[in-house]
Design a protein around this motif. Sequence first.
Motif, PDB file in Angstrom:
ATOM      1  N   ALA A   1       1.782   2.215  -3.460  1.00 35.83           N
ATOM      2  CA  ALA A   1       0.677   2.913  -4.122  1.00 35.83           C
ATOM      3  C   ALA A   1       0.572   4.357  -3.644  1.00 35.83           C
ATOM      4  CB  ALA A   1      -0.631   2.173  -3.869  1.00 35.83           C
TER       5      ALA A   1
ATOM      6  N   ARG B   1      -6.877   1.629  -1.453  1.00 36.62           N
ATOM      7  CA  ARG B   1      -7.510   2.031  -2.713  1.00 36.62           C
ATOM      8  C   ARG B   1      -8.968   2.415  -2.513  1.00 36.62           C
ATOM      9  NH1 ARG B   1      -4.794  -2.603  -6.672  1.00 36.62           N
ATOM     10  NH2 ARG B   1      -2.961  -1.326  -7.276  1.00 36.62           N
TER      11      ARG B   1
ATOM     12  N   GLN C   1      -7.046   6.381  -1.399  1.00 35.75           N
ATOM     13  CA  GLN C   1      -6.471   6.751  -2.686  1.00 35.75           C
ATOM     14  C   GLN C   1      -7.226   7.881  -3.399  1.00 35.75           C
ATOM     15  OE1 GLN C   1      -6.396   3.894  -6.141  1.00 35.75           O
ATOM     16  NE2 GLN C   1      -4.172   4.028  -5.793  1.00 35.75           N
TER      17      GLN C   1
ATOM     18  N   TRP D   1       0.829  -1.202   0.000  1.00 36.30           N
ATOM     19  CA  TRP D   1       0.000   0.000   0.000  1.00 36.30           C
ATOM     20  C   TRP D   1       0.868   1.258   0.000  1.00 36.30           C
ATOM     21  CZ3 TRP D   1       0.028   3.860   3.665  1.00 36.30           C
ATOM     22  CH2 TRP D   1       0.749   3.600   4.823  1.00 36.30           C
TER      23      TRP D   1
END
Length: 746
Positions: free
Chosen positions: A230, A470, A474, A227
């Motif tokens: 990301a 996400r 995100q 994560w």
Amino acid sequence: MMSKPGQPEKPATTGAFGPFGAAMEYMVDAAQRSLLFMDVMRQSGNQYREHLAETAPHVLDYEAEVVLDGRNLDHPVNYILVRIIPPEGVSVDPMRRPFVVVDPRAGHGPGIGGFKADSEIGVAFKAGHPCYFVGFLPEPMPGQTIEDIARAEGIFLERVIALHPQADGKPCVIGNCQAGWALMMLASLRPELFGPIIIAGSPLSYWAGVRGQNPMRYSGGLLGGSWLTALTSDLGAGKFDGAWLVQNFENQNPANTLWSKRYNLYSKIDTEAPRYLGFERWWGGHVNLNAAEIQAIVDDLFVGNKLAAGEIRTSDGVAIDLRNIRSPIVVFCSKGDNITPPQQALGWILDLYEDIDEIRAYGQTIVYTIHESVGHLGIFVSAGVARKEHDEFSSNIDMIDVLPPGLYEAVLEAKEADTVSPDLVAGQWVMRCEARTLDDIRALGGNDAEDERRFATAARVSEINLALYRAFAQPMVRSMTSAPVADAMRKLHPLRLQYELFSDANPLMAPVKAMAERASEDRRPVAAGNPFLAMQQAVSEQIVAGLDAWRETTESWSERIFLSVYGSPALQAAVGIDPTDARPLRKAQSSPLHRELLQSRIAELKSRIPRGGLRECLVRGLLHVGMARGRADERGLAAIRGLRAEVEDDKPKPSLAEFKALVREQYYMLLIDEEATLSAIPDLLPPDHEARQKALAALRRVLSAAGDMTGEAAQRLERIVGLFGGGTAGKADPGNGVLRFAKPKT
């Protein structure tokens, strides 16, 4: 003050300052070294800025011309294929297979494979091979993926093959670090494009390692998974700053990062500057990756460890199975490499195969060599490594290409005055490939079933955390980050900022150049025996020892935390891992289709045993005797070249590829039914007794090139002599009729 007659004169400073002379000498030297050190740092900062300003920054030490630009492909990528122009005094043989060096895109810019004359490119030129280089630009093309890069590299190899239609083999491709596993993925999808593949310092099995060592493999679990990758990409507006990857490398050795590297420059300021600046030009050339690229790398390799298990699929659903590779694979690793230890470089073999028989059944030839001490970067940049290991691989790549399928270790011995057949040795080292089994790989150490469950649990936790990020964070992060903000954050990265602060862009550095020039003009280095210089070195050693102790402590605690957290039965059960399951969690599945094809191939080979001529008989004899030795020697290959020229029959002289196919076919026949394969020799030989004896003499020369034969090898040779009609033929023990692959002699 004048000295008394007959007494030696004291140095001026000692006379002027008495007992404080040594201190004053050291202070002058230290002040001058400090100014010169600051000036080298200033040059490094300016070099960094100039390097970034280039359109295609690289550190190649060779001139090159562009052959293909990946930005113009249907799926554009920032990769470029160039032909390396041979330097003056170097000639290449257009008939020899080309070498293609692919540099790692792991945070730094391209060029490390041709960083200096003693490099991978340099030794390939020395062996007479044309050379190509696959590099990349600092910025990725919008939307490019790992799969797009693989497609591009496939197109590059197609072009290289087309440019060398008369070459004696497909290109030998060298993949350094990250480029190694990328090439292995491509080779599994496009095996027809590759000659031998050399992967240097490439982590194909990232979970593997030994307790108390290799702490980098725990990083993904300690950070909660991918994560954070990301998040970093989102903060970069869809780009991942390669400086973060470089910082991960630096964190593995804080003593070198925080002290030793620059202290070495400071303490040797009169000689060390050129080497330091040359290396920093590459080390500071950070590049960017697309978010999709780095996410796939972390999820599939660093955390997921999916490559060896065949769990990675292309966009059209094709599984990437490394067992599909048909070219010899050469693995170069080192015990001194804390980034890619031998377990990570070789563990994929254990994930893919049950035993040596299975390696042979897939027709794979795997050669590995393990250096005792060189570090990760030394594999690519050490002149000593280039002149030894890389030089031998380049010079003996044809020998590796014709090795029968199996697992081998490349062993290098110095050529001495008493070396047998020294005229058949190309360089200063004798290379031989000794047969090994999977037990030799296991002996290096690795994970047990409990460790495998821990890493599998970390991978599941990573998937969960990434999904949560996400879903909930995100969208907000992306909405708050624009391209200008991302660019500003990249410039403020500590690794980038350290170069900017010492460059001429910082007005505080303005007087450094002039002051350093004056110090250089009046340079007064301290004497080697100065006690304060010894004190300086002692303090440095204490600092290094302290930082090493800190590293060892943090690594120990990191390992303990990882093993404790991800070894929890409750956590394992919560994420779907059975805490009692002792089966390998990352074992590649066997293929029923492959078993059917194997049985069909065995039947075909059995039917071809009674076919052939003098050439086939010579290869059968060579392999039968050689299998007892359990090794292949470069002197044998040199003698085989002569054997290929001496065999006179009604067939045209075979190319290297044809000879390789012949060797493999006869080798498999011997494995399937040794007695029938040998017994067929008298019927396949020409009736001309003189031709038989001439061929037998050539065979003896090949087998004796590496020394006299003893034991079982000598007994096998005696039988071959008898089969050729040159003596009494012995009788081998009858087989049991079972089709099997014999175990290698080690």
